[in-house]
Design an enzyme around this catalytic site. Structure first.
Site, PDB file in Angstrom:
ATOM      1  N   GLN A  90      -5.622  -3.452  10.844  1.00 58.59           N
ATOM      2  CA  GLN A  90      -4.754  -2.697  11.411  1.00 58.59           C
ATOM      3  C   GLN A  90      -5.103  -1.481  12.235  1.00 58.59           C
ATOM      4  OE1 GLN A  90      -0.556  -3.068   9.699  1.00 58.59           O
ATOM      5  NE2 GLN A  90      -1.689  -3.392   8.057  1.00 58.59           N
ATOM      6  N   ASP A 129      -1.789   7.661   3.859  1.00 57.73           N
ATOM      7  CA  ASP A 129      -1.448   6.449   4.399  1.00 57.73           C
ATOM      8  C   ASP A 129      -2.201   6.132   5.781  1.00 57.73           C
ATOM      9  OD1 ASP A 129      -0.213   4.075   4.373  1.00 57.73           O
ATOM     10  OD2 ASP A 129       1.655   4.876   4.245  1.00 57.73           O
ATOM     11  N   GLU A 130      -2.437   4.907   6.281  1.00 56.16           N
ATOM     12  CA  GLU A 130      -2.791   4.409   7.393  1.00 56.16           C
ATOM     13  C   GLU A 130      -4.320   5.037   7.831  1.00 56.16           C
ATOM     14  OE1 GLU A 130      -1.154   1.864   9.177  1.00 56.16           O
ATOM     15  OE2 GLU A 130       0.804   1.982   8.554  1.00 56.16           O
ATOM     16  N   ARG A 179       5.162  -7.475  10.851  1.00 49.60           N
ATOM     17  CA  ARG A 179       6.160  -6.638  10.743  1.00 49.60           C
ATOM     18  C   ARG A 179       7.297  -7.347  10.318  1.00 49.60           C
ATOM     19  NH1 ARG A 179       4.124  -2.982   9.337  1.00 49.60           N
ATOM     20  NH2 ARG A 179       2.325  -4.257   9.491  1.00 49.60           N
ATOM     21  N   LYS A 229       0.848  -1.245  -0.049  1.00 50.11           N
ATOM     22  CA  LYS A 229       0.032  -0.084   0.028  1.00 50.11           C
ATOM     23  C   LYS A 229       0.912   1.499   0.037  1.00 50.11           C
ATOM     24  CE  LYS A 229      -2.144  -1.193   3.905  1.00 50.11           C
ATOM     25  NZ  LYS A 229      -1.658  -2.593   4.091  1.00 50.11           N
ATOM     26  N   THR A 230       1.994   1.371   0.802  1.00 46.24           N
ATOM     27  CA  THR A 230       2.807   2.563   0.989  1.00 46.24           C
ATOM     28  C   THR A 230       3.678   2.720  -0.161  1.00 46.24           C
ATOM     29  OG1 THR A 230       2.704   2.219   3.531  1.00 46.24           O
ATOM     30  CG2 THR A 230       4.279   3.531   2.497  1.00 46.24           C
TER      31      THR A 230
HETATM   32  P1  ATP Z   1       1.245  -2.123   5.944  1.00 43.75           P
HETATM   33  O1  ATP Z   1       0.218  -2.553   5.930  1.00 43.75           O
HETATM   34  O2  ATP Z   1       2.539  -2.871   6.921  1.00 43.75           O
HETATM   35  O3  ATP Z   1       1.892  -0.845   6.086  1.00 43.75           O
HETATM   36  P2  ATP Z   1       2.043  -1.909   3.020  1.00 43.75           P
HETATM   37  O4  ATP Z   1       0.919  -2.460   2.586  1.00 43.75           O
HETATM   38  O5  ATP Z   1       2.137  -0.557   3.226  1.00 43.75           O
HETATM   39  O6  ATP Z   1       2.279  -2.540   4.507  1.00 43.75           O
HETATM   40  P3  ATP Z   1       4.536  -1.738   1.824  1.00 43.75           P
HETATM   41  O7  ATP Z   1       5.389  -1.307   3.054  1.00 43.75           O
HETATM   42  O8  ATP Z   1       4.330  -0.675   0.876  1.00 43.75           O
HETATM   43  O9  ATP Z   1       3.338  -2.692   2.379  1.00 43.75           O
HETATM   44  O10 ATP Z   1       5.286  -2.878   1.137  1.00 43.75           O
HETATM   45  C1  ATP Z   1       5.727  -4.152   1.915  1.00 43.75           C
HETATM   46  C2  ATP Z   1       6.970  -4.628   1.354  1.00 43.75           C
HETATM   47  O11 ATP Z   1       6.741  -5.395   0.172  1.00 43.75           O
HETATM   48  C3  ATP Z   1       8.052  -3.743   0.963  1.00 43.75           C
HETATM   49  O12 ATP Z   1       9.462  -4.015   1.301  1.00 43.75           O
HETATM   50  C4  ATP Z   1       7.746  -3.237  -0.498  1.00 43.75           C
HETATM   51  O13 ATP Z   1       9.124  -2.686  -1.070  1.00 43.75           O
HETATM   52  C5  ATP Z   1       7.516  -4.763  -0.999  1.00 43.75           C
HETATM   53  N1  ATP Z   1       6.784  -4.956  -2.187  1.00 43.75           N
HETATM   54  C6  ATP Z   1       5.410  -4.229  -2.280  1.00 43.75           C
HETATM   55  N2  ATP Z   1       5.254  -4.599  -3.613  1.00 43.75           N
HETATM   56  C7  ATP Z   1       5.833  -5.205  -4.416  1.00 43.75           C
HETATM   57  C8  ATP Z   1       6.154  -5.728  -5.561  1.00 43.75           C
HETATM   58  N3  ATP Z   1       4.908  -5.757  -6.240  1.00 43.75           N
HETATM   59  N4  ATP Z   1       7.024  -6.510  -5.655  1.00 43.75           N
HETATM   60  C9  ATP Z   1       8.117  -6.525  -4.972  1.00 43.75           C
HETATM   61  N5  ATP Z   1       8.123  -5.903  -3.739  1.00 43.75           N
HETATM   62  C10 ATP Z   1       6.839  -5.416  -3.286  1.00 43.75           C
HETATM   63 MG    MG Z   2       2.365   0.796   4.810  1.00 44.17          MG
END
Ligand code: ATP
Ligand code: MG
Length: 679
Positions: free
Chosen positions: A247, A216-217, A609, A29-30
């Site tokens: 979350q 975000d969040e 995490r 997402k981020t």
């Molecule tokens: P959270 O809910 O914990 O905030 P999030 O959904 O924001 O998580 P991110 O932090 O954006 O998730 O991504 C999690 C990990 O996965 C990061 O290390 C990111 O670089 C990697 N990632 C995300 N998308 C891809 C992709 N398409 N290919 C490879 N790696 C990815």
């Molecule tokens: Mg995130």
């Protein structure tokens, strides 16, 4: 655009109109948010027309770093990328006049605003209007209303005593802060909302400034934060929010999970994108997370979360005799992993409450493992730092009563409680602030001459400092000489234990001065001001440049949101700790505490995490007032998939300590005694 799957790409490519990305942990997402910003800029959207809001300072810093990597420093710096609170400060500074705030204002942290609540309660008690009540519970209620966007006149009546008194205190609280030209943390969002509700011109100005809003969040936004977003969204409805209802962990502080669950009702025509691949963690970690959250009793957006990274180490379940042994196990593992080449800063120990960090810290120190604390006692929360800052705040804003009261007789200068009472009474009679009354101490007959002289002397020192700053002198020079002149150093060094402790504490003040000096050297002449510096100190709580440490991260679960680590130890998986006893104790009925389901989500946040390896640890008993108490395993450990977890103990044999050797010897002697005589 490398490294995005189809759904992520679709979210990045989406243009006008509201967009909700609702997806589980680690699904990118981020990453989508940052890629979207970069795509928009590449298409010619001005960076300053993008407002991106993140949840914590740390998360915002991290997002900024990613943006620098994507679009370069110059453009990254132009993006309005901040937390809700720091966006609020920016807004308030620009709209000072419309808000009736005058040149300087001060931001009150929780401790400061608690001081105001205490004052109000004292008066209510003296006038017989209320019995002794817990000021924190009153403060929590006022804060909750502010987070709901309720002004004093909007709060409904209640039969419940605490609500009733809080309702009575609320308008007084608002007036007092206004008289001191102070804003509390909640005001940083509420004040802009209030102003834009009333003032169309201001609203138009801010609305037309941003072409794209991103948050975000989003699951942890409050009602008033949602309202702020609504007020800022432009005619195209360009608002993109990302979050995960599983979350949502800030309900206790007024977060409204309905904001994300009902997002499409708030913004008509919302497009919803779901992401279902977890890119962060190995499969066993994802399975454990899924199993834990599936047992939630609450309304959820059902989500699938598949592990894109595939198989890996099983999740390790560790049981030790007591918390000290738990700490030994954790630190032993950390050392070994570091030896194998894992960077310290890519490993984290997570816990429910700060108290749990102590044993871990001791053990890390004993074994010389470097570490850094997140979300613990902030540098700015130390008494001596707050005292020093209070001096600077009074220099800047003489109306800041809370700071003035803090320093009026500290270091002691012979101004007694009686004198302060008289100054208070005088202020009360004339409808003045404490500081105004203080400035007219000569009109108050009952104040003894020596106190009067001390007040004048203090006023002279503060006035001198103010003059120096107004005429463009160096802030750090003025601050240092003020602290010397009022005797802060002398007071600390005269402390009881021969001054050693005092020196450490003065060292903290020196640290603040260095921080000020760095700030002054970094910022351009037009931009730097004592006001901005103090804002940063209050909002961040810790010196900026030094927070990026190299050590193992020790963090509360709350402060770890959005972050990721190669190895995670989630400690204290026992009833009472996670879930916290406050949420399971039937005797606690305070409306502002959370429920056990929020604790489950906190557990889920902790589990997710971890990238490569996860340890869930617990102790079997702990000492309480000299007695061993048996601990019950956390309910969140129930129903985890057996195929993906394993029981784990460290093989290394710990050297026995003296008591253990003595116990063994005693047992041996006992066994000898009961043996039949051998001839
Ligand atoms: P959270 O809910 O914990 O905030 P999030 O959904 O924001 O998580 P991110 O932090 O954006 O998730 O991504 C999690 C990990 O996965 C990061 O290390 C990111 O670089 C990697 N990632 C995300 N998308 C891809 C992709 N398409 N290919 C490879 N790696 C990815
Ligand atoms: Mg995130």
């Amino acid at each position: 655009m490398a490294g995005l799957n189809t759904a992520q790409q679709a979210a990045v490519d989406h243009r006008d109109g509201p967009l909700l990305i609702l997806a589980g942990a680690g699904s990118g997402k981020t990453r989508v948010l940052t890629q979207r910003i970069s795509a928009l800029i590449a298409e010619g959207v001005a960076p300053e027309a993008i407002l991106a809001v993140s949840f914590t300072n740390k998360a915002a810093d991290e997002m900024r770093e990613r943006m620098v990597a994507l679009v370069g420093k110059k453009r990254a710096d132009a993006i309005v990328l901040s937390t809700f609170h720091s966006f609020g400060v920016r807004f308030i500074k620009e709209e000072k006049a419309a808000l009736g705030l005058g040149q300087h204002f001060v931001i009150f942290d929780q401790g400061d605003s608690l001081g105001v609540v205490k004052d109000i309660l004292r008066q209510l008690r003296e006038s017989g209007a209320a019995r002794k009540l817990d000021p924190m519970a009153i403060q929590a209620r006022i804060s909750k209303w502010k987070n709901e966007g309720l002004l004093p006149e909007d709060v409904p009546e209640s039969d419940f005593e605490y609500d009733d008194i809080a309702r009575e205190a609320y308008p007084d609280y608002v007036d007092r802060l206004h008289a001191m030209r102070a804003l509390d943390f909640d005001d940083l969002v509420l004040a802009p909302v209030k102003l834009m509700r009333q003032n169309d011109e201001v609203r138009q100005k801010w609305r037309s400034r941003f072409r794209h809003l991103m948050v975000d969040e989003f699951q942890d936004t409050s009602k008033v934060q949602l309202e702020l977003v609504k007020l800022l969204v432009n005619g195209f409805g360009n608002v993109c929010v990302v979050g995960d209802d599983d979350q949502s962990i800030y309900g206790w502080r007024g977060a409204e999970v309905g904001n994300i669950l009902d997002f499409d009702k708030h913004f008509a025509g919302t497009r919803i994108v779901k992401l279902e691949d977890n890119y962060r963690s190995h499969a066993p970690i994802v399975s454990v997370a899924n199993a834990a959250i599936a047992q939630s009793a609450e309304r959820r957006h059902g989500k699938v979360l598949r592990a894109a990274r595939g198989a890996g180490d099983k999740v390790r379940l560790c049981v030790t005799v007591d918390p000290a042994a738990e700490a030994k196990l954790v630190v032993g593992e950390l050392r070994e992993l570091a030896k194998q080449g894992r960077p310290h800063a890519d490993m984290a120990v997570l816990y429910r409450s700060n108290l749990q960090a102590r044993l871990i810290e001791e053990e890390l120190r004993a074994q010389a493992v470097p570490y850094q604390l997140y979300g613990g006692t902030k540098f700015f929360d130390r008494k001596e730092v707050k005292d020093a800052a209070a001096y600077l705040r009074t220099v800047l804003n003489p109306a800041d009563d809370i700071s003035m009261r803090r320093i009026i007789n500290y270091p002691p200068r012979g101004i007694g409680a009686k004198t302060i009472e008289r100054i208070d009474a005088h202020a009360h009679e004339r409808g003045m602030t404490f500081a105004q009354s203080l400035a007219r101490v000569d009109e108050i007959d009952a104040v003894p001459d020596n106190s009067r002289a001390a007040i004048h002397a203090l006023a002279r020192l503060l006035g001198k400092a103010r003059h120096e700053i107004e005429t463009g002198g160096k802030l750090v020079v003025t601050a240092r000489s003020l602290f010397e002149a009022v005797g802060l150093r002398a007071d600390l060094e005269a402390a009881a234990d021969g001054g050693a402790q005092g020196q450490i504490r003065y060292g903290n003040i020196e640290h603040l001065l260095r921080w000020l000096e760095r700030y002054e050297n970094k910022e351009s002449r037009e931009k730097r001001s004592l006001q901005t510096f103090l804002e940063r100190v209050t909002l961040r709580g810790d010196p900026e440049d030094e927070s990026a440490g190299e050590g193992v991260v020790l963090s509360t679960l709350h402060a770890a949101k959005g972050l990721e680590f190669a190895v995670v130890f989630l400690i204290g998986c026992v009833e009472g700790q996670l879930p916290h006893s406050r949420t399971t104790d039937p005797k606690v009925t305070d409306a502002t505490t959370t429920d056990v389901e929020e604790e489950r989500r906190l557990f889920y946040v902790g589990v997710t995490r971890a990238r490569d390896r996860l340890y869930l640890t617990r102790a079997e008993k702990r000492l309480f007032r000299g007695e061993a108490i048996k601990l019950t395993p956390s309910r969140f450990l129930d129903g985890l998939p057996e195929s993906e977890t394993e029981t784990y103990t460290r093989k290394e044999v710990e050297p026995l300590d003296f008591d253990e050797i003595a116990d063994l010897a005693r047992a041996f002697l006992d066994s000898q005694r009961s043996k039949p005589e051998v001839r």
